[in-house]
Design a protein around this motif. Structure first.
Motif, PDB file in Angstrom:
ATOM      1  N   LEU A  10       0.836  -1.199   0.000  1.00  0.00           N
ATOM      2  CA  LEU A  10       0.000   0.000   0.000  1.00  0.00           C
ATOM      3  C   LEU A  10       0.867   1.243   0.000  1.00  0.00           C
ATOM      4  O   LEU A  10       0.647   2.174  -0.764  1.00  0.00           O
ATOM      5  CB  LEU A  10      -0.923  -0.011   1.226  1.00  0.00           C
ATOM      6  CG  LEU A  10      -1.820   1.208   1.415  1.00  0.00           C
ATOM      7  CD1 LEU A  10      -2.845   1.273   0.302  1.00  0.00           C
ATOM      8  CD2 LEU A  10      -2.501   1.155   2.767  1.00  0.00           C
ATOM      9  N   VAL A  34      -8.664   9.140   3.159  1.00  0.00           N
ATOM     10  CA  VAL A  34      -8.907   7.717   2.928  1.00  0.00           C
ATOM     11  C   VAL A  34     -10.090   7.536   1.989  1.00  0.00           C
ATOM     12  O   VAL A  34     -10.058   6.704   1.070  1.00  0.00           O
ATOM     13  CB  VAL A  34      -9.141   6.967   4.251  1.00  0.00           C
ATOM     14  CG1 VAL A  34      -9.498   5.499   3.988  1.00  0.00           C
ATOM     15  CG2 VAL A  34      -7.906   7.043   5.139  1.00  0.00           C
ATOM     16  N   ILE A  38     -10.458   5.666  -1.924  1.00  0.00           N
ATOM     17  CA  ILE A  38     -11.471   4.683  -2.327  1.00  0.00           C
ATOM     18  C   ILE A  38     -12.256   5.202  -3.520  1.00  0.00           C
ATOM     19  O   ILE A  38     -12.416   4.511  -4.537  1.00  0.00           O
ATOM     20  CB  ILE A  38     -12.417   4.373  -1.155  1.00  0.00           C
ATOM     21  CG1 ILE A  38     -11.648   3.741   0.010  1.00  0.00           C
ATOM     22  CG2 ILE A  38     -13.545   3.447  -1.602  1.00  0.00           C
ATOM     23  CD1 ILE A  38     -12.466   3.600   1.280  1.00  0.00           C
ATOM     24  N   LEU A  43      -7.572   2.709  -4.248  1.00  0.00           N
ATOM     25  CA  LEU A  43      -7.799   1.448  -3.542  1.00  0.00           C
ATOM     26  C   LEU A  43      -8.977   0.770  -4.226  1.00  0.00           C
ATOM     27  O   LEU A  43     -10.107   1.252  -4.150  1.00  0.00           O
ATOM     28  CB  LEU A  43      -8.100   1.696  -2.054  1.00  0.00           C
ATOM     29  CG  LEU A  43      -6.922   2.197  -1.209  1.00  0.00           C
ATOM     30  CD1 LEU A  43      -7.390   2.540   0.205  1.00  0.00           C
ATOM     31  CD2 LEU A  43      -5.820   1.154  -1.152  1.00  0.00           C
ATOM     32  N   ARG A  48      -7.449  -4.881   0.554  1.00  0.00           N
ATOM     33  CA  ARG A  48      -7.406  -4.759   2.005  1.00  0.00           C
ATOM     34  C   ARG A  48      -6.830  -3.416   2.402  1.00  0.00           C
ATOM     35  O   ARG A  48      -5.926  -2.892   1.755  1.00  0.00           O
ATOM     36  CB  ARG A  48      -6.579  -5.897   2.605  1.00  0.00           C
ATOM     37  CG  ARG A  48      -7.281  -7.250   2.494  1.00  0.00           C
ATOM     38  CD  ARG A  48      -6.438  -8.368   3.047  1.00  0.00           C
ATOM     39  NE  ARG A  48      -6.162  -8.182   4.461  1.00  0.00           N
ATOM     40  CZ  ARG A  48      -5.374  -8.993   5.177  1.00  0.00           C
ATOM     41  NH1 ARG A  48      -4.788 -10.024   4.590  1.00  0.00           N
ATOM     42  NH2 ARG A  48      -5.180  -8.780   6.456  1.00  0.00           N
ATOM     43  N   VAL A  49      -7.364  -2.839   3.463  1.00  0.00           N
ATOM     44  CA  VAL A  49      -6.932  -1.535   3.959  1.00  0.00           C
ATOM     45  C   VAL A  49      -6.324  -1.749   5.340  1.00  0.00           C
ATOM     46  O   VAL A  49      -7.034  -1.969   6.315  1.00  0.00           O
ATOM     47  CB  VAL A  49      -8.115  -0.541   4.017  1.00  0.00           C
ATOM     48  CG1 VAL A  49      -7.633   0.822   4.502  1.00  0.00           C
ATOM     49  CG2 VAL A  49      -8.762  -0.409   2.641  1.00  0.00           C
ATOM     50  N   VAL A  54      -2.009   2.725   6.550  1.00  0.00           N
ATOM     51  CA  VAL A  54      -2.676   4.015   6.365  1.00  0.00           C
ATOM     52  C   VAL A  54      -2.104   5.045   7.336  1.00  0.00           C
ATOM     53  O   VAL A  54      -1.871   6.199   6.967  1.00  0.00           O
ATOM     54  CB  VAL A  54      -4.197   3.870   6.552  1.00  0.00           C
ATOM     55  CG1 VAL A  54      -4.867   5.247   6.542  1.00  0.00           C
ATOM     56  CG2 VAL A  54      -4.794   2.995   5.461  1.00  0.00           C
ATOM     57  N   LEU A  69     -11.840   4.261   9.670  1.00  0.00           N
ATOM     58  CA  LEU A  69     -12.188   3.016   8.988  1.00  0.00           C
ATOM     59  C   LEU A  69     -13.514   2.467   9.502  1.00  0.00           C
ATOM     60  O   LEU A  69     -14.313   1.928   8.726  1.00  0.00           O
ATOM     61  CB  LEU A  69     -11.076   1.983   9.161  1.00  0.00           C
ATOM     62  CG  LEU A  69      -9.709   2.354   8.548  1.00  0.00           C
ATOM     63  CD1 LEU A  69      -8.774   1.147   8.577  1.00  0.00           C
ATOM     64  CD2 LEU A  69      -9.838   2.889   7.136  1.00  0.00           C
ATOM     65  N   LEU A  78     -16.441   0.284   3.205  1.00  0.00           N
ATOM     66  CA  LEU A  78     -15.531  -0.776   3.610  1.00  0.00           C
ATOM     67  C   LEU A  78     -16.320  -1.922   4.203  1.00  0.00           C
ATOM     68  O   LEU A  78     -17.431  -1.732   4.713  1.00  0.00           O
ATOM     69  CB  LEU A  78     -14.518  -0.274   4.652  1.00  0.00           C
ATOM     70  CG  LEU A  78     -13.539   0.821   4.242  1.00  0.00           C
ATOM     71  CD1 LEU A  78     -12.679   1.221   5.431  1.00  0.00           C
ATOM     72  CD2 LEU A  78     -12.664   0.385   3.080  1.00  0.00           C
ATOM     73  N   SER A  87     -11.601  -4.256   4.127  1.00  0.00           N
ATOM     74  CA  SER A  87     -11.401  -4.305   2.677  1.00  0.00           C
ATOM     75  C   SER A  87     -12.368  -3.323   2.027  1.00  0.00           C
ATOM     76  O   SER A  87     -13.433  -3.027   2.571  1.00  0.00           O
ATOM     77  CB  SER A  87     -11.667  -5.714   2.125  1.00  0.00           C
ATOM     78  OG  SER A  87     -10.805  -6.666   2.697  1.00  0.00           O
ATOM     79  N   VAL A  88     -12.001  -2.839   0.855  1.00  0.00           N
ATOM     80  CA  VAL A  88     -12.884  -1.952   0.104  1.00  0.00           C
ATOM     81  C   VAL A  88     -14.075  -2.760  -0.399  1.00  0.00           C
ATOM     82  O   VAL A  88     -13.915  -3.859  -0.947  1.00  0.00           O
ATOM     83  CB  VAL A  88     -12.137  -1.311  -1.083  1.00  0.00           C
ATOM     84  CG1 VAL A  88     -13.078  -0.407  -1.883  1.00  0.00           C
ATOM     85  CG2 VAL A  88     -10.940  -0.515  -0.580  1.00  0.00           C
TER      86      VAL A  88
END
Length: 237
Positions: A10, A34, A38, A43, A48-49, A54, A69, A78, A87-88
């Motif tokens: 990432l 963030v 997205i 992303l 996966r975040v 981050v 998040l 998410l 995860s997105v």
């Protein structure tokens, strides 16, 4: 299945493309940064975040990242799985978008009519102020460009739901709006927001004038037109 992005990957992909968050408005700044990753597709759905990645990417502690998040999960941007983290979320299919609009068509015209029946001078002033907060639709193809109209749209519909006096309906619609965000990754930047503003003005007129039937029909017309705009353009292939 979307790609899985671990901490080092990432950072490697996005380092230098993301500025460190301003500490004076830390949580809000982290949220917008963030979310922009997205919404702009940096992303991808399924990626996966990682909280730690981050935090390092934005040069902040893990605490505001965890809060952000969790908020993005509540909006539907998410997803979270045990032992795997965030995860997105997947982009909605056209059928899913049509289904969500059908739900909105069952709920929001009633909410607009109810808001018109219950409207107070303060409520009318708030709705007019929200309508006036965006006199012209912005142009652009990235989240930073169309953020203002997307935010206005969410606030406007949330305010109508609030003025209807039904907390349960308001909560339901907030979740519905969140699900539509990911469809906007491909949609918003290729569509003019001017029709939305004109349709909001008609809804506002019905609600603030205390005219339930007019407010209900204006909301129904707006959602029907918005659904057609979404499905006509759809996500890019």
């Amino acid at each position: 299945m979307g790609s899985v992005i671990v901490a080092s990957e990432l950072e490697g992909r996005l380092k230098g493309r993301v500025q460190a968050a301003r500490r004076s408005v830390l949580t809000e700044d982290v949220y917008e940064r963030v979310k922009s990753l997205i919404m702009n597709g940096d992303l991808e759905p399924g990626a996966r975040v990682n909280i730690y990645a981050v935090a390092r990417l934005l040069d902040v502690s893990q605490t505001p990242v965890r809060e952000v998040l969790a908020a993005l999960e509540s909006e539907g941007l998410l997803t979270k799985e045990a032992l795997r983290g965030y995860s997105v979320a997947s982009v909605l299919t056209p059928d899913q978008v049509a289904d969500l609009y059908q739900l909105r068509l069952l709920l929001e015209p009633w909410a607009a009519a109810r808001a018109a029946e219950r409207v107070t001078p303060d409520g009318a002033a708030r709705l007019r102020a929200e309508l006036g907060s965006l006199p012209q639709a912005p142009q652009g193809t990235r989240y930073e460009d169309y953020h203002d109209i997307a935010a206005h749209d969410a606030r406007f519909h949330d305010l109508v739901a609030e003025l209807s006096g039904s907390p349960a309906l308001r909560d339901s619609l907030q979740r519905t709006h969140g699900h539509l965000h990911l469809f906007r990754i491909e949609y918003e930047g290729r569509s003019s927001g001017e029709p939305t503003l004109a349709e909001h003005a008609r809804i506002c007129a019905g609600v603030t004038s205390g005219l339930p039937e007019e407010a209900e029909q204006a909301m129904r017309d707006h959602l029907t037109a918005a659904r057609e705009r979404f499905l006509r353009i759809g996500p890019s292939q």
